[in-house]
Design a protein around this motif. Structure first.
Motif, short mmCIF file in Angstrom:
data_model
loop_
_atom_site.label_atom_id
_atom_site.label_comp_id
_atom_site.label_asym_id
_atom_site.label_seq_id
_atom_site.Cartn_x
_atom_site.Cartn_y
_atom_site.Cartn_z
N LYS A 7 0.83 -1.20 0.00
CA LYS A 7 0.00 0.00 0.00
C LYS A 7 0.86 1.25 0.00
O LYS A 7 0.57 2.22 -0.70
N THR A 8 1.94 1.23 0.78
CA THR A 8 2.85 2.39 0.84
C THR A 8 3.59 2.55 -0.49
O THR A 8 3.76 3.67 -0.98
N GLU A 10 2.60 1.71 -3.46
CA GLU A 10 1.68 2.23 -4.47
C GLU A 10 1.42 3.72 -4.25
O GLU A 10 1.34 4.49 -5.22
#
Length: 540
Positions: A7-8, A10
């Motif tokens: 998530k980070t 992206e």
């Protein structure tokens, strides 16, 4: 190895700050476009260099050496994501070794120069290192001999390499290796299942809350984000000339020196700090565009450098003293270092003092209204004094898994650096409080035990005394046993025999009849600092 959550990754990719370019790819790009451009220069003898004939390599020459050494690392059995330690002063050989390890897919763990064998052994054990590269003798110490002894005590350490010409017996000589390998030797391409720039590139070192060495893992993308901060704030010209008086051991040497050099494709001049006169003369001799310098020494350096176009970057670390006003006609960009977690570069814009830093999103260049946010600053106000919290594209996500220690991170993803802040109504004026932190000094109670173990000492206390240049100096208060005189020379010989790091050796010692204590019965270190500050005549 990728430690950053998907998530980070992206989120940073969508922001445009993270991409697919590794540190090695940055070097290869310049080497392909400008092979004959001067890339790396050793310090000469006048600037404190080791060699009678300093090494000067073009990008093509450096690229060939990097490839041959990377291929050799792979040939002897070092595999992708193996950790390789590197302890060396700033030399061309050290830069080649670091870049070769990255080209081979290894994780480089640069080790501070003030660390001795005990510290190095502990750090490499925590990192699970498979190899170590040792530089030449430095500061009266044989780094190579200490590396050889470290290898004897660490079974997992399979290879120990020596840089330069003063290589200790038993170490594999990098210079000889390079001379014997074919000039066109290339390493096999590294095959990564995912984006290579998201993989860990280095381990740099801070200390855990218990005082142990803590390896901070940083990816290629995180290093590029670090380097972009000074690169954009300085608005670097094409192929600038950098003068770097810092070893490649952490945020300053790598993030503010090596990475901006890679981003700009310029010439990196290495320097071994001995005096400001030598640093200024070196800057003039190589026509440096940029020179880094400890913030407290900038006024004196500014007066000594003759070239008006040379820009000075004052470096303010957590142990630095509070800045003194200094008016200059030069462009200056202040660099605030938050341990191994983050850094902020800010143009001084004619002010006699560094500009205060705001909390919130920090972009670069600061003059641009829509500058990319490389960092976000938050303040922990639940402690006194308030401490710095950071997150963003340059901030590491975790410690190295082998050490089994987690970085303190809150629910919003901010890393708590535990660094106290100095603040005014205009913003943050510094990380760390002068007189309360010293370079390389860890837990003071741990040092108490080390000092008290010297024969003839009943009890001891380490304490810090504010210093206008270093920010703080380490002192030791020692209580001799009844009827015994304190042996100053014997005490320093004992610390040498115990392999105390250079940062753990006190600047001065203060024999006292008893240690002052507060109402809670704890050692009153502030009282000791006040006493030592009255005059050095009381101090041995």
């Amino acid at each position: 190895m990728i430690l950053t959550p998907l998530k980070t990754i992206e989120a940073h990719r969508q922001s445009g700050i993270w991409g697919r370019v590794t540190l090695d790819a940055l070097f290869r790009k310049t080497a392909a476009a400008h092979p004959e451009r001067l890339a790396l220069c050793d310090p000469d003898e006048a600037a404190g260099g080791f060699r009678e004939v300093p090494r000067r390599l073009t990008y093509a020459e450096a690229d060939a050496e990097i490839s041959r050494l990377a291929a050799f690392f792979a040939a002897v059995g070092l595999k992708h994501d193996n950790v390789i330690g590197l302890q060396s002063a700033g030399t061309v050989d050290a830069v080649i070794a670091l870049l070769a390890a990255l080209r081979a897919g290894l994780v480089v763990a640069p080790l501070p120069l003030h660390w001795r064998q005990k510290n190095v052994l502990e750090a490499l054990t925590r990192a699970g290192a498979k190899a170590l590269v040792a530089g030449e003798s430095f500061g009266g110490r044989s780094i190579g001999l200490e590396a050889r002894d470290t290898a004897a005590d660490l079974f997992a350490l399979r290879f120990v390499f020596g840089l330069g010409r003063d290589v200790a017996d038993g170490l594999m000589e990098v210079e000889q290796i390079l001379n014997e390998l074919p000039e066109d030797m290339e390493p096999a391409p590294i095959r990564r299942d995912q984006n290579a720039a998201d993989h860990v590139a280095t381990l740099t070192w801070t200390r855990s809350t218990s005082g142990e060495p803590l390896p901070i893992a940083r990816s290629h993308n995180q290093w590029v984000a670090c380097g972009l901060m000074p690169y954009l704030e300085l608005s670097l010209p094409q192929a600038p000339s950098f003068l770097l008086p810092y070893a490649l051991t952490g945020m300053t040497g790598i993030g503010a020196g090596l990475v901006p050099w890679l981003l700009s494709g310029g010439t990196l001049h290495l320097h071994h700090p001995a005096s400001l006169r030598r640093l200024a003369a070196h800057a003039d001799a190589v026509k440096a565009d940029i020179v880094l310098c400890p913030g407290a020494l900038v006024p004196a350096l500014d007066r000594r450098i003759e070239r008006p176009d040379c820009r000075i970057v004052p470096v303010w670390q957590a142990h630095s003293p509070a800045p003194a006003p200094h008016a200059s006609n030069r462009e200056m960009v202040d660099l605030h270092i938050a341990d191994e977690f983050a850094m902020v570069a800010r143009m001084r814009e004619g002010s006699a003092l560094p500009r205060p830093l705001p909390s919130g999103r920090v972009g670069s260049p600061s003059s641009a209204p829509q500058a990319p946010a490389l960092l976000e600053i938050a303040i922990d106000t639940e402690v006194s004094p308030a401490t710095l919290k950071v997150r963003g594209a340059m901030v590491p996500d975790s410690a190295w898994p082998a050490c089994k220690v987690r970085m303190p991170t809150d629910k919003a993803g901010f890393v708590d650096t535990l660094l106290p802040l100095r603040q005014t109504e205009h913003g943050i004026t510094g990380f760390g409080i002068p007189g309360q932190m010293a370079p390389g000094v860890g837990s003071l109670p741990t040092l108490d035990a080390l000092y008290a173990a010297f024969p003839g000492i009943r009890e001891a206390a380490a304490f810090l005394v504010e210093d206008g240049i270093l920010g703080a100096r380490l002192y030791a208060a020692l209580v001799p046993q009844n009827g015994l005189l304190f042996d100053v020379e014997g005490f320093y010989a004992y610390l040498e025999a115990e392999h105390a790091s250079l940062a753990e050796v006190p600047h001065r010692v203060l024999p006292v009849a008893a240690l002052p204590r507060n109402a809670a019965g704890k050692v009153d270190r502030e009282a000791l600092a006040t006493r030592a500050g009255f005059g050095h005549s009381q101090v041995a």
